[in-house]
Structures are given as structure tokens and as C-alpha cells.
Enzyme design. Structure first.
Site, PDB file in Angstrom:
ATOM      1  N   TRP A 131       0.879  -1.183   0.000  1.00 54.46           N
ATOM      2  CA  TRP A 131       0.000   0.000   0.000  1.00 54.46           C
ATOM      3  C   TRP A 131       0.915   1.230   0.000  1.00 54.46           C
ATOM      4  O   TRP A 131       1.843   1.315   0.814  1.00 54.46           O
ATOM      5  CB  TRP A 131      -0.854  -0.057   1.267  1.00 54.46           C
ATOM      6  CG  TRP A 131      -1.826   1.073   1.443  1.00 54.46           C
ATOM      7  CD1 TRP A 131      -2.667   1.604   0.500  1.00 54.46           C
ATOM      8  CD2 TRP A 131      -2.072   1.796   2.656  1.00 54.46           C
ATOM      9  NE1 TRP A 131      -3.416   2.595   1.054  1.00 54.46           N
ATOM     10  CE2 TRP A 131      -3.069   2.739   2.373  1.00 54.46           C
ATOM     11  CE3 TRP A 131      -1.553   1.727   3.941  1.00 54.46           C
ATOM     12  CZ2 TRP A 131      -3.563   3.615   3.343  1.00 54.46           C
ATOM     13  CZ3 TRP A 131      -2.038   2.591   4.901  1.00 54.46           C
ATOM     14  CH2 TRP A 131      -3.031   3.524   4.602  1.00 54.46           C
ATOM     15  N   ASP A 212      -1.262  -5.603   9.061  1.00 57.52           N
ATOM     16  CA  ASP A 212      -2.248  -4.631   8.599  1.00 57.52           C
ATOM     17  C   ASP A 212      -3.461  -5.444   8.148  1.00 57.52           C
ATOM     18  O   ASP A 212      -3.381  -6.222   7.191  1.00 57.52           O
ATOM     19  CB  ASP A 212      -1.653  -3.825   7.434  1.00 57.52           C
ATOM     20  CG  ASP A 212      -2.588  -2.722   6.970  1.00 57.52           C
ATOM     21  OD1 ASP A 212      -3.742  -2.689   7.436  1.00 57.52           O
ATOM     22  OD2 ASP A 212      -2.172  -1.903   6.128  1.00 57.52           O
ATOM     23  N   LYS A 247     -13.792  -0.720   5.222  1.00 56.87           N
ATOM     24  CA  LYS A 247     -14.304  -1.510   4.095  1.00 56.87           C
ATOM     25  C   LYS A 247     -15.392  -2.478   4.535  1.00 56.87           C
ATOM     26  O   LYS A 247     -16.424  -2.575   3.883  1.00 56.87           O
ATOM     27  CB  LYS A 247     -13.191  -2.312   3.426  1.00 56.87           C
ATOM     28  CG  LYS A 247     -11.833  -1.680   3.443  1.00 56.87           C
ATOM     29  CD  LYS A 247     -11.687  -0.573   2.434  1.00 56.87           C
ATOM     30  CE  LYS A 247     -10.397   0.174   2.753  1.00 56.87           C
ATOM     31  NZ  LYS A 247      -9.939   1.043   1.728  1.00 56.87           N
TER      32      LYS A 247
HETATM   33  C1  LMR Z   1      -6.746   2.211  -0.774  1.00 57.30           C
HETATM   34  O1  LMR Z   1      -5.696   1.564  -0.747  1.00 57.30           O
HETATM   35  O2  LMR Z   1      -7.246   2.662  -1.819  1.00 57.30           O
HETATM   36  C2  LMR Z   1      -7.478   2.469   0.515  1.00 57.30           C
HETATM   37  O3  LMR Z   1      -6.839   1.832   1.570  1.00 57.30           O
HETATM   38  C3  LMR Z   1      -7.733   3.900   0.766  1.00 57.30           C
HETATM   39  C4  LMR Z   1      -6.517   4.663   1.149  1.00 57.30           C
HETATM   40  O4  LMR Z   1      -6.562   5.315   2.189  1.00 57.30           O
HETATM   41  O5  LMR Z   1      -5.519   4.632   0.435  1.00 57.30           O
END
Ligand code: LMR
Length: 397
Positions: A131, A212, A247
Site C-alpha cells: 500500500w 495490517d 471496508k
Molecule cells: C486504498 O488503498 O485505496 C485504501 O486503503 C484507501 C486509502 O486510504 O488509500
């Protein structure tokens, strides 16, 4: 003067795209960037179970006074139960605590700020790819962040051999960040025996694992998705889990998350909690409560909980259907690339392998917004826009 020498910061790789999307005048525009669930009409409705809980809560006229720094006790207990499941909860209820945090991001940042105070020399290891906000979060606390291999883009699967060989060499005391389920951005999750091996190494080498866990229930179901996390809770001496209700309850803007810490050493409990509270207090003081009241209300009420589980199954099944539909439409387009792997990935995201030029072309020529890495939010696909998306993907490749 300080403000005169500041250059503009880079746009956020995910939320920045939604800003661009809003300004796009093309009526056919499609936002497949941020991980937000949309129904088949492209809307993000409040879940029926959440609406019902909100009405009940309104009737109860609950006070808006501050919550404790670590949040509401019942909310925390329900959060630990959801993650641990009925079987493990009795084992850990005296050795774990939680803090209600502003979203899963808040839980990650709180973990990071806390850990940096006591172990600033540790390195933080995140998956490659991960992420895009993981690195900035840990760096903002002061940590050096590096990565372990995770994904093989040739085979579109986990590069487990390389992953495990790098993890074996991580020095004692470093911090290993894992995705509990529905890996963001690849949608490729660790299998049972892979969790076993990572758990064994983490224990042997004394790594601090942060899981996470932002997508429980979006992959295969609430229990199946928690299998890896539960294994680690059982095996490891210390573990931090950062959960999110954005989510699975659709409570994105309410910012509801929970940091859960479990230790085999009961003596750790009080000092660790005290410092985490101190860290939270100097950061956001105490958590927002509306969202956590909703979660607590639903999880502690049998009938509402069943309704919520139905809502969640609806989300999960629609996303699975859209995976199949996209693969079918791409086949109908006679696309030269085999995208069948999309059907096996878990959760909201798929890592398509589209390169930056193809991603830019999708945005510029078709007003389809996806993250630079080629990640698409499958939950933004509908039965109405899927053909257009498949045609555009075929054309850009
Ligand atoms: C994403 O990865 O799109 C979500 O977790 C929202 C975010 O805060 O990035």
C-alpha cells in the site's frame, strides 16, 4: 519566512487521483483508484445494517462526551473477538488490549510512533509492492523503511521463495509488516503453510510483526480471512494488529480502526498500554466515537450482526462477480494478454500488470482512473461499465 520557501508536495498516489477524477468532465469517467466499494449503480451506499444501528443509536441519545484515550471498552472487546474468533478469544483475553484509533491508518501510525520511541534503530520491512501509504507512515515516525520481495509479475503470483529467503535474514528486533488478507495492491494472499513458515521465522528471529488487517471479510469470509492472523497470534510472543472498519462496515469517513496488541508476557501489558495511550494523547487525544458506537452496536447484537454479515457477503460476492465479468469481457475483446489470474485474487484489488504508459493512456483517452502501479479497484466495476473498461484495457495494450 518559513512559508515562502515551500514547494508543492507530490499528490497522493491514491487520493490525489480521486481529486483529478472529480474535475474530469467526461460523462463516461470511471474511478477504479481508491479502495471504496461501489454497488452496480456506481454508488457507495451506507450498509442497511449500519443505517439500522444508526437509528437505534440516535434513539438512545448517547452522550457525545470524550471517550477514554484508548476508546470504548466494549468496542475494543468486540474488535478483539472479531479478529481472534470465538476459539482463540478466551485464550488471549487477559494478554491483549486494544486502542480504538482513527481508522486503520491511525492504528498503523500509532504503532509506528510508539515503536520509534523504544526502538528507533529497527528497520521496517514492507512487501514489494505494498500500500503506497505504508512507507510514508513509518518514515513520518522516523524509521528507515525497506522492502522484502512479495510478487512475481511474470507468474502473477507470490514470489514466496525470494520472500522467505529475505525474511530469514532480517535482523532481530526489526519490524515486519504483513497484510492479514486481501493483500493491497496485489490481491495475492499467503497460503496456510506459507503463514506457518513466516510465523516460525518471525518467532525464531525475534521480529516484531505488525499485521495490517484492513479487509477482514472481503476475501473468503470473516473466519477464513483471519486464519493467518490467528495463527500468528497463537505463535508469536508479541504481535500488533491494525484493523479497520472502513471496508467491511463501509464506515470510511467515520475513521474507525483498532490497534490490538497481544503478548505472551502478561507483564508487558500495563507499560505498553500506558505508552500507547500517551502517544495517542499527544497525537489525536482520543478517538472519534460515532463509527465505533455503530460497530459496537452491531457486533454485540445477534440480529444486527447477522444482517451485517449478509451485507458483507453481498459486497464480497459482487466483487467476485465483477472479477469474473472483467475476465469474460477481456476474453470477448480477444485480448492478447491472459488476465485469468484476476479471478483468483482476493479482496478489492487486482494488480493488472498494466504499465505507467498504459495507465496514463487509460486516464487520458478513456477517463478511467487507476493507480500508477496498475492496481485496479474491482469494486468500482459494474455490469454497465465493464465492457467499456475491457475494451479500453485491450486498446491500451
Ligand atoms: C486504498 O488503498 O485505496 C485504501 O486503503 C484507501 C486509502 O486510504 O488509500
Amino acid at each position: 519566512m518559513i512559508f515562502n520557501n515551500i514547494n508543492e508536495a507530490e499528490k497522493d498516489p491514491i487520493l490525489g487521483l480521486t481529486e483529478e477524477f472529480k474535475n474530469d468532465l467526461n460523462p463516461q469517467k470511471i474511478n477504479l483508484s481508491v479502495g471504496v466499494y461501489q454497488d452496480d449503480n456506481g454508488n457507495t451506499p451506507t450498509l442497511p445494517s449500519v443505517l439500522e444501528a444508526e437509528k437505534e443509536i440516535l434513539n438512545q441519545n448517547i452522550s457525545k462526551t470524550y471517550k477514554p484515550i484508548d476508546g470504548d471498552k466494549e468496542f475494543i472487546e468486540e474488535s478483539i473477538k472479531l479478529i481472534a474468533g470465538e476459539a482463540i478469544f478466551p485464550e488471549i483475553k487477559n494478554t491483549s488490549f486494544g486502542l480504538n484509533t482513527p481508522g486503520g491508518t491511525g492504528a498503523l501510525r500509532l504503532s509506528s510512533d510508539f515503536l520509534f520511541q523504544f526502538s528507533p534503530k529497527s528497520k521496517v520491512w514492507i512487501s514489494n509492492p505494498s500500500w503506497p501509504n505504508h512507507k510514508p507512515i513509518f518514515e513520518a515516525s522516523g524509521f528507515d523503511v525497506t522492502s522484502y520481495p512479495y510478487f512475481n509479475s511474470e507468474s502473477n503470483s507470490i514470489d514466496f521463495e525470494n520472500m522467505i529467503s529475505v525474511i530469514k535474514e532480517i535482523p532481530e528486533g526489526d519490524i515486519l509488516v504483513l497484510h492479514g488478507c486481501c493483500h493491497n495492491p496485489t490481491g495475492e494472499d499467503l497460503k496456510g503453510d506459507q503463514w506457518d513458515q513466516i510465523s516460525e521465522i518471525s518467532k525464531k528471529n525475534n521480529l516484531l510483526v505488525i499485521c495490517d488487517f484492513a479487509y477482514q471479510g472481503l476475501g473468503d469470509g470473516l473466519d477464513d480471512d483471519a486464519a493467518g492472523v490467528r495463527k500468528m497470534i497463537r505463535d508469536l510472543d508479541n504481535i500488533i494488529i491494525c484493523s479497520s472498519y472502513s471496508k467491511n462496515f463501509g464506515l470510511y469517513s467515520e475513521r474507525v480502526g483498532c490497534l490490538i496488541y497481544n503478548s505472551k508476557f502478561e507483564d508487558n501489558y500495563t507499560p505498553v498500554l500506558s505508552h500507547m495511550k500517551k502517544t495517542a494523547r499527544s497525537n489525536y487525544s482520543n478517538p472519534p466515537a460515532h463509527g465505533s458506537e455503530i460497530v459496537k452496536f452491531i457486533l454485540s447484537n445477534n440480529s444486527l450482526r447477522s444482517k451485517w454479515e449478509e451485507d458483507l457477503s453481498g459486497i464480497r460476492n459482487r466483487v467476485k462477480d465483477m472479477r469474473s465479468l472483467l475476465v469474460t469481457e477481456l476474453n470477448n475483446e480477444r485480448c492478447s494478454k491472459d488476465f485469468s489470474f484476476i479471478e483468483n485474487q482476493k479482496g478489492m484489488f487486482s494488480y493488472t500488470g498494466l504499465n505507467k504508459d498504459q495507465v496514463n493512456s487509460l486516464k487520458k483517452n478513456y477517463s478511467i482512473y487507476i493507480v500508477n502501479s496498475g492496481r485496479i479497484n474491482i469494486a468500482g466495476i459494474t455490469t454497465k461499465n465493464c465492457k467499456y473498461i475491457a475494451k479500453a484495457i485491450n486498446e491500451v495494450i
